[in-house]
Design a protein around this motif. Structure first.
Motif, short mmCIF file in Angstrom:
data_model
loop_
_atom_site.label_atom_id
_atom_site.label_comp_id
_atom_site.label_asym_id
_atom_site.label_seq_id
_atom_site.Cartn_x
_atom_site.Cartn_y
_atom_site.Cartn_z
N HIS A 78 70.11 -18.24 -35.61
CA HIS A 78 69.91 -17.69 -34.27
C HIS A 78 69.76 -18.82 -33.27
CE1 HIS A 78 65.63 -18.81 -33.97
NE2 HIS A 78 65.61 -18.57 -35.28
N THR A 80 68.20 -19.38 -29.04
CA THR A 80 67.17 -18.82 -28.18
C THR A 80 67.64 -18.86 -26.74
OG1 THR A 80 66.06 -20.94 -27.78
CG2 THR A 80 65.38 -19.70 -29.74
N ARG A 81 67.07 -18.01 -25.92
CA ARG A 81 67.43 -18.02 -24.50
C ARG A 81 66.98 -19.32 -23.84
NH1 ARG A 81 65.44 -12.10 -22.57
NH2 ARG A 81 63.81 -12.58 -24.08
#
Length: 203
Positions: A78, A80-81
């Motif tokens: 993943h 992250t913003r």
């Protein structure tokens, strides 16, 4: 444009490296900051000193680290913003440092006002091209694509400095004016894409 066509091939090379770096305990955000700091430092030290070849190869090397932060994020499963915003911010800093340093070289070392002007035009257009995409996405619209994105900007600018470093006259000036024209076209393409997206989204 290169992001579309070259991404699968590049990912096959960078993904295993990204996995190894994550296993070694490094983070994507750390790699982003390292690549940006290195590229900025090398651009601002070597180009104004007239060391075009050294600047070209060191800036290119640190810019390549920008490929690894995404690979590391995929290895972790993943992103992250925060990481996405940090990456975009660091790209703008590195671009600004590169074109400012080339403009500095053109003014102070080469005494070439035309090349310096082209570098400043490229600096401004690079920031605006990236801004229009980010602002569109923040508004729920789209302004993607265009002839010249970040990868193409780096390639054209650094090919110019590299050739000039090898003794090819006017290489920096020619490459920067070419980049300025292509960047203006890209900006127009993104404005048109934004207009289409706005029409499709409705009032």
């Amino acid at each position: 444009m290169l992001n579309i066509f070259a991404r699968p091939s590049v990912s096959r090379v960078t993904d295993p490296i990204g996995t190894a770096l994550v296993r070694a305990g490094l983070t994507p955000n750390g790699m982003t900051v390292l690549g940006t700091a290195g590229a900025m430092a090398c651009a601002l030290v070597f180009f104004p000193a007239g060391w075009l070849l050294t600047g070209t190869f060191t800036v290119w090397g640190f810019a390549m680290l920008d490929l690894l932060d995404g690979a590391m994020a995929r290895a972790r499963g993943h992103g992250t913003r925060f990481g996405a915003v940090l990456d975009s911010t660091c790209d703008r800093l590195a671009d600004g440092a590169l074109f400012a340093a080339i403009a500095w070289w053109a003014f102070a070392v080469a005494g070439n006002g035309r090349a310096a002007a082209a570098a400043l035009v490229c600096l401004v257009l690079a920031q605006v091209i990236s801004y229009i995409k980010a602002r569109a996405e923040a508004s729920g619209l789209s302004a993607d694509g265009g002839l010249v994105e970040r990868a193409e900007r780096l390639i054209i600018a650094l090919v110019g400095t590299g050739l000039q470093g090898f003794g090819v006259p006017h290489a920096v000036e020619v490459s920067l004016w070419l980049l300025a024209v292509l960047s203006a076209v890209t900006l127009a393409q993104r404005v048109l894409a934004l207009a289409r997206s706005a029409r499709e989204a409705g009032p």
